[in-house]
Design an enzyme around this catalytic site. Sequence first.
Site, PDB file in Angstrom:
ATOM      1  N   HIS A  67     -26.277  23.278   8.571  1.00 56.72           N
ATOM      2  CA  HIS A  67     -27.074  24.507   8.424  1.00 56.72           C
ATOM      3  C   HIS A  67     -26.893  25.467   9.603  1.00 56.72           C
ATOM      4  O   HIS A  67     -27.208  26.658   9.477  1.00 56.72           O
ATOM      5  CB  HIS A  67     -28.562  24.176   8.305  1.00 56.72           C
ATOM      6  CG  HIS A  67     -28.937  23.493   7.030  1.00 56.72           C
ATOM      7  ND1 HIS A  67     -28.547  23.957   5.798  1.00 56.72           N
ATOM      8  CD2 HIS A  67     -29.668  22.364   6.799  1.00 56.72           C
ATOM      9  CE1 HIS A  67     -29.024  23.154   4.861  1.00 56.72           C
ATOM     10  NE2 HIS A  67     -29.690  22.177   5.440  1.00 56.72           N
TER      11      HIS A  67
ATOM     12  N   ASP B 229     -24.378  16.683   1.032  1.00 59.12           N
ATOM     13  CA  ASP B 229     -25.792  16.758   1.384  1.00 59.12           C
ATOM     14  C   ASP B 229     -26.541  17.486   0.268  1.00 59.12           C
ATOM     15  O   ASP B 229     -26.005  18.398  -0.366  1.00 59.12           O
ATOM     16  CB  ASP B 229     -25.944  17.511   2.708  1.00 59.12           C
ATOM     17  CG  ASP B 229     -27.345  17.448   3.280  1.00 59.12           C
ATOM     18  OD1 ASP B 229     -27.565  16.684   4.233  1.00 59.12           O
ATOM     19  OD2 ASP B 229     -28.236  18.178   2.778  1.00 59.12           O
TER      20      ASP B 229
ATOM     21  N   HIS C 284     -28.762  19.635   0.408  1.00 60.67           N
ATOM     22  CA  HIS C 284     -28.970  21.044   0.741  1.00 60.67           C
ATOM     23  C   HIS C 284     -27.622  21.744   0.942  1.00 60.67           C
ATOM     24  O   HIS C 284     -26.672  21.143   1.437  1.00 60.67           O
ATOM     25  CB  HIS C 284     -29.805  21.180   2.020  1.00 60.67           C
ATOM     26  CG  HIS C 284     -31.135  20.502   1.944  1.00 60.67           C
ATOM     27  ND1 HIS C 284     -31.345  19.229   2.448  1.00 60.67           N
ATOM     28  CD2 HIS C 284     -32.315  20.901   1.414  1.00 60.67           C
ATOM     29  CE1 HIS C 284     -32.604  18.888   2.238  1.00 60.67           C
ATOM     30  NE2 HIS C 284     -33.207  19.876   1.609  1.00 60.67           N
TER      31      HIS C 284
ATOM     32  N   ASP D 137     -29.309  12.679   1.720  1.00 64.42           N
ATOM     33  CA  ASP D 137     -30.622  13.038   1.194  1.00 64.42           C
ATOM     34  C   ASP D 137     -30.611  13.316  -0.304  1.00 64.42           C
ATOM     35  O   ASP D 137     -31.652  13.650  -0.878  1.00 64.42           O
ATOM     36  CB  ASP D 137     -31.223  14.225   1.950  1.00 64.42           C
ATOM     37  CG  ASP D 137     -30.228  15.307   2.274  1.00 64.42           C
ATOM     38  OD1 ASP D 137     -29.081  15.226   1.802  1.00 64.42           O
ATOM     39  OD2 ASP D 137     -30.590  16.252   3.004  1.00 64.42           O
TER      40      ASP D 137
END
Length: 660
Positions: free
Chosen positions: A158, A198, A200, A291
């Site tokens: 991120h 991931d 996200h 995740d």
Amino acid sequence: MAMAGESSGKKIGDCDGKVAGNRQRKVGLIYDETMCKHDTPDGEDHPECPDRIRVIWEKLQLAGVSQRCVVLGSSKAEDKHLQLVHTKDHVNLVKSISTKQKDYRRNRIASQLNSIYLNGGSSEAAYLAAGSVVKLAEKVAEGELDCGFAIVRPPGHHAEADEAMGFCLFNNVAVAASFLLNERPDLGVKKILIVDWDVHHGNGTQKMFWKDPRVLFFSVHRHEYGGFYPAGDDGDYNMVGEGPGEGFNINVPWDQGRCGDADYLAAWDHILIPVAREFNPDVIFLSAGFDAAINDPLGGCCVTPYGYSVMLKKLMEFAQGKIVLALEGGYNLDSIAKSSLACVQVLLEDKQIQGPPEAYPFESTWRVIQAVRKRLCTYWPSLADELSWKLINQKTPTPIILISSSDSETEDNAQGLLDQMSKLSIENPQGTLLENHQVEPASTSWRADLAKVDVWYASFGSNMWKPRFLCYIQGGQVDGLKKVCVGSMDKSPPKETVWETFPHRLFFGRESSVGWGVGGVAFTNPLANLIDQTHMCLYRITLEQFNDVLSQENGLNVDSDSPVFDLAALQLVDNKGSILEAPLNSWYGNVVCLGKERDIPILTMTCTLSAVEKFKSGEIPIRPPAKAYANTLIRGLVEGGRLSKEEAEAYIDKAVSKPL
């Protein structure tokens, strides 16, 4: 517990992997307890905690896997390498954030960033995380190692050029990829594939290679039309890169949670693998966030260790197996440890673990895959052919998840209904029973049944303005709305419209929304109270139309094989007062029965009770609405004859300013 660089693993030159060709595979591991010093400043619990990497290392040791790998010592990143992708100011900020001079400012700096905490150990951990991925990548590119796993934190995908966010300080994978391309041309690495699984979207990595054709970035993630973190359009499949990098950015954005092995492997087989074969990378980086694993508290997906092992095994076909895994997210300690072990066993070319029973992707998964292929086929000819009807009709309907209040009897009833629904057999037009929701053509029989039942849909937000609500029925867009609504299958207008007041608290929250941009949107507390009053506009529509409105409000497709909210669910909320959570973790996933009007149930949709607590604690932000959104509410209240303009403005202001 042996530390990185100690005698628990093989040294460079030794190996104990399976035979690959005429030699054995050398798998590198990096782990350093020093990275555990990055922690919350007050010791409070946080999902991105030091135990994340500890449990992985312990799992590898207990399984005897780390002893068969080459264990490297960690290494701090050099500023000049960090500045290949980050600004000098950002590097200096992270470097200095743990100094005594910044002690008094550290918490204030963190509060100004998006989902970041900082303490005295943050700087060193960030430098070690980035530097360790660089070191491992260099060893793999040089041929001293075949592949490896950097068990590092804080994560990185991120982090943007000038901003830390989403638990990430430096973009570890981007730093290492840029290092190979720009600092070590002698290694012959000219093309890099970065795969980010991931849950996200890897927004930081995407932006860093947006115009770079040397890097093919592939991210598969929950997106929910921009409503899932990190919110916005960056993770949309239309984001394909720019200039010379156009076509080298591929997003596979799931529009719901609950995606599992079958969904991810379908994306691999029908998007990633054919494109990777065309691209022919020299090295592969894997942003290995776990995740999306089953039972993860933030991801809401269902990938198993077996699923991760198969995805990784498929990637080993490319770049002569030169793959560098770098840990990203993953917040269930058991899931992250088991998934990591499964991946390292694949790197060692051990036999894959036994997989779950065969399952089909969700029907929404096929829609996403088809949309991605259509968007990217001009750049990648392998995506040009349409998928066969037989293939895309091997699918599972969108899942339905029931929750309830804290009443144990109601919770048992909700779970019982879920169990019954999971055992349903559906009859297709040819009369063949299809077990376990493995349906063939999209069924419309549920629509005919639900079209016979009327409900009142109670709106407290922008849908109070009838022209806005009609966008969900007839399709279209109103002023201020940033998206075009597809509308319902049945485009008949509401049979009646009435206004009522209900004893629930109105408030505004979330950073932004796809429909209205930056600013909060309206919610009501699902629980009634004796103080607050919320004005709601009631539209009499069919239960079929209500399903389509519910789907659009939560970013789902309306052409589903099964209803999100069926007759059994209606009976449940009517008789027991339960709350039904349809699309998992969606903003408006709770359907609440507010009572009856002329013996017709009044239904509204809002956030979950747990979300209300997160709003109260600040975990989910309280935000005033965008001007266009607030004006839509005011128009609804005024044109509906409920309030004057001045009264409507005061009503909105009170909801914004009153503490939750």
